[in-house]
Scaffold this active site. Structure first.
Site, PDB file in Angstrom:
ATOM      1  N   SER A  62      -5.769 -64.243  59.323  1.00  0.00           N
ATOM      2  CA  SER A  62      -5.722 -65.087  60.529  1.00  0.00           C
ATOM      3  C   SER A  62      -6.130 -64.297  61.764  1.00  0.00           C
ATOM      4  CB  SER A  62      -4.314 -65.661  60.734  1.00  0.00           C
ATOM      5  OG  SER A  62      -3.380 -64.619  60.960  1.00  0.00           O
ATOM      6  N   LEU A  64      -7.436 -62.281  64.816  1.00  0.00           N
ATOM      7  CA  LEU A  64      -8.404 -61.199  64.971  1.00  0.00           C
ATOM      8  C   LEU A  64      -8.783 -60.587  63.627  1.00  0.00           C
ATOM      9  CD1 LEU A  64     -10.059 -59.344  66.797  1.00  0.00           C
ATOM     10  CD2 LEU A  64      -8.018 -57.919  67.084  1.00  0.00           C
ATOM     11  N   SER A 194      -2.563 -52.707  71.866  1.00  0.00           N
ATOM     12  CA  SER A 194      -2.556 -53.773  72.870  1.00  0.00           C
ATOM     13  C   SER A 194      -2.574 -53.122  74.242  1.00  0.00           C
ATOM     14  CB  SER A 194      -1.301 -54.635  72.708  1.00  0.00           C
ATOM     15  OG  SER A 194      -1.091 -55.458  73.843  1.00  0.00           O
ATOM     16  N   TYR A 207       7.844 -55.781  71.597  1.00  0.00           N
ATOM     17  CA  TYR A 207       6.406 -55.705  71.338  1.00  0.00           C
ATOM     18  C   TYR A 207       5.790 -54.519  72.079  1.00  0.00           C
ATOM     19  CZ  TYR A 207       1.513 -57.159  70.973  1.00  0.00           C
ATOM     20  OH  TYR A 207       0.169 -57.202  70.719  1.00  0.00           O
ATOM     21  N   LYS A 211       3.984 -51.061  70.544  1.00  0.00           N
ATOM     22  CA  LYS A 211       2.604 -50.700  70.858  1.00  0.00           C
ATOM     23  C   LYS A 211       2.517 -49.358  71.589  1.00  0.00           C
ATOM     24  CE  LYS A 211       0.733 -54.208  68.858  1.00  0.00           C
ATOM     25  NZ  LYS A 211      -0.057 -54.003  67.621  1.00  0.00           N
ATOM     26  N   THR A 242      -5.616 -66.463  69.992  1.00  0.00           N
ATOM     27  CA  THR A 242      -5.174 -66.588  68.601  1.00  0.00           C
ATOM     28  C   THR A 242      -3.796 -67.245  68.589  1.00  0.00           C
ATOM     29  OG1 THR A 242      -4.014 -64.451  68.550  1.00  0.00           O
ATOM     30  CG2 THR A 242      -6.377 -64.425  68.047  1.00  0.00           C
TER      31      THR A 242
END
Length: 325
Positions: A62, A64, A194, A207, A211, A242
């Site tokens: 799914s 990217l 990211s 998150y 990262k 996305t």
């Protein structure tokens, strides 16, 4: 008496006559032609970098990851598609096997099903990956999960879940495949991080932390494996259109289920996938693929941290207010 409009028209005509009657126009056309040729040769060189190369893509079914699979397949790569959903992997593999790229020999992808967040699955998955084509040229650590929530409300289990998928899983898979790359003195490890691996946004703590850890680990890895002729590239995209925000986990572990406006207005995953291929072809070390404002924020964090922190506090207040309105 000649009007201003007439004078402008005459002047424009004289300028055009001058351009066309001298070598300026041919020179301009020549420059445009050379630039176009340069871009074409550059793109062909980038495609050649992965032609027949064994490219492993995690999170391939799914977003990217799926677009990376399509772009790299069209460039002639031998793909190993990885993900949790065996049916979706096989569907993508069949789609790619049926597609053809002009002037490029394409290959039927191999699929490996495993959960990157399961530490016990990594060793077996790495062994299966190596059995597909005998070695790995490029590993693209793409699989990941996003998060939305306030720190004070977030269960430690949610923090662990995000870190397991976004950090510990990719690190474990990289470590499992690295010895084979070192033996061949050849390989390219890619971490899809990211922009939040460089700056931290409120209500994205788990998150952003995962990262930031990703950025640090792969920066260290780059220095350590340089002696073995292995490349390491960290890709830091901004917002991509996305389902990442739709599938994000919240403070209690439930599904967020909302398409953020920033995500909806994000860059096309196809364009980002093409930029990733270009970055690999140029052997870039660290790449930010974001719009001007997020990119500016990275520099602002370093050059004017006080201002950056105030802006983030203001963003947090606005986001908190919108949730309670």
């Amino acid at each position: 008496m000649v009007s201003a409009a007439t004078r402008k028209s005459l002047l424009r005509a004289r300028v055009m006559d001058f351009i066309t009657s001298t070598a300026i126009l041919p020179l301009l056309l020549g420059c445009v032609g050379l630039f176009s040729l340069f871009k074409l040769l550059q793109w062909l060189r980038m495609r050649a970098y992965v032609r027949n190369a064994v490219v492993v893509i995690t999170g391939a079914t799914s977003g990217l990851g799926r677009e990376c699979a399509r772009v790299f397949h069209a460039a002639g790569a031998r793909l190993v598609l990885c993900g949790r959903n065996a049916e979706a992997l096989e569907e993508l593999s069949q789609e790619l096997a049926a597609s053809r790229a002009p002037g490029v020999q394409t290959h039927k992808p191999c699929t490996v099903t495993f959960d990157l967040a399961d530490p016990g699955a990594i060793a077996g998955a790495a062994s299966e990956i190596l059995q597909c084509f005998g070695h790995v040229d490029v590993l693209i650590n793409n699989a990941g999960i996003s998060y939305r929530g306030a720190i004070v409300d977030t269960s430690p289990d949610v923090d662990k879940r995000v870190m397991e998928t976004n950090y510990f899983g990719p690190v474990a898979l990289t470590k499992a495949l690295l010895p084979a790359m070192i033996r061949r003195r050849q390989g390219h490890v890619v971490a899809i991080s990211s922009i939040q691996g460089k700056i931290s946004l409120p209500f994205r703590s788990a998150y952003a932390a995962s990262k930031h850890a990703t950025q640090a680990f792969f920066d260290c890895l780059r220095a350590e494996v340089e002696q073995h002729d292995i490349e390491v590239t960290v890709i830091s995209p901004g917002y991509i259109h996305t389902n990442l925000s739709l599938n994000a986990v919240t403070a209690d572990g439930s599904k967020y289920g909302v398409m953020d406006e920033t995500t909806a207005q994000g860059r096309s995953p196809v364009q980002v996938a093409q930029d990733i291929l270009a970055a690999l072809g140029k052997k870039k070390k660290d790449v930010v693929l974001a719009d001007p404002m997020p990119s500016l924020a990275v520099y602002l964090r370093t050059l004017a941290p006080g201002l950056f922190f105030r802006l983030m506090a203001s963003r947090a207040r606005k986001e908190r207010k919108s949730k309670h309105s």
